[in-house]
Design a protein around this motif. Structure first.
Motif, short mmCIF file in Angstrom:
data_model
loop_
_atom_site.label_atom_id
_atom_site.label_comp_id
_atom_site.label_asym_id
_atom_site.label_seq_id
_atom_site.Cartn_x
_atom_site.Cartn_y
_atom_site.Cartn_z
N LYS A 63 0.74 -1.14 -0.14
CA LYS A 63 0.14 0.04 -0.14
C LYS A 63 0.98 1.19 0.04
O LYS A 63 0.54 2.22 -0.83
CB LYS A 63 -0.91 0.18 1.03
N ASN A 64 1.81 1.17 0.76
CA ASN A 64 2.83 2.26 0.77
C ASN A 64 3.40 2.68 -0.51
O ASN A 64 3.73 3.80 -0.76
CB ASN A 64 3.84 2.31 2.15
N ASP A 112 0.92 4.06 -2.96
CA ASP A 112 0.67 5.39 -2.61
C ASP A 112 1.91 6.30 -3.02
O ASP A 112 1.58 7.30 -3.61
CB ASP A 112 0.27 5.72 -1.00
N ARG A 135 1.82 6.30 -6.80
CA ARG A 135 0.57 7.31 -7.22
C ARG A 135 0.94 8.70 -7.01
O ARG A 135 0.78 9.49 -7.85
CB ARG A 135 -0.82 6.92 -6.27
N ARG A 136 1.74 8.89 -5.87
CA ARG A 136 2.23 10.62 -5.81
C ARG A 136 3.26 10.99 -6.93
O ARG A 136 3.03 12.19 -7.51
CB ARG A 136 2.86 10.52 -4.31
#
Length: 163
Positions: free
Chosen positions: A84-85, A88, A91-92
């Motif tokens: 997940k990290n 994320d 995605r950033r």
């Protein structure tokens, strides 16, 4: 929406001609005239029926696609915290690149859906916009990113991972 209006117009034509046929029969109008108006009733009814069937099919496909996307998002939520990290952070990075390319919010949404592998038709269904609009937005995205198309868009973000 346009298809629904056309279907409604066809139904109105069918009903008006149907009542005209009934009136013509009671007045003893020649058979050829009754036959031609009956043909209009049948053709407009069939056209409306086919159009309504097509609208329902497209609606069901859109609902299924939306459900599939929600299911995919649910599956992604069940990934480990480390994944997940990483997702994320990735995605950033993608978001930052979109901002560097000066993509509008709608262009960013289209670009993200294209990166997820959706076709232009699927993107238009998910976003409830015309496919032509999505094509134009994709073209603008490619121009701003100085790339040729969706494959280069995906390659731009995956190239660093592959080596």
């Amino acid at each position: 929406m346009k298809d629904k209006v056309i279907a409604l117009i066809l139904i109105i034509i069918m009903l008006l001609n149907f009542f005209d046929v009934l009136t013509d029969i009671s007045l003893g109008v020649p058979f050829w005239h009754i036959f031609s108006e009956s043909f209009i009733v049948i053709v407009s009814g069939l056209g409306a029926l086919l159009l309504i069937r097509d609208i329902n099919t497209r609606t069901l496909n859109t609902v299924k696609l939306t459900q599939d996307l929600a299911f995919s998002d649910d599956k992604l939520r069940n990934v480990s915290a480390e994944m997940k990290n990483a997702r994320d952070e990735y995605r950033r990075v993608i978001q930052q690149q979109f901002e560097q390319w000066k993509l509008t919010p709608s262009e960013q949404e289209v670009a993200m859906l294209l990166l997820k592998g959706l076709s232009l038709k699927e993107v238009s269904a998910v976003r409830n916009t015309k496919e032509k609009t999505v094509r134009q937005q994709a073209s603008v995205i490619y121009s701003k990113a100085n790339i040729e198309g969706r494959h280069e868009l995906a390659a731009w973000f995956l190239g660093d991972f592959i080596g």
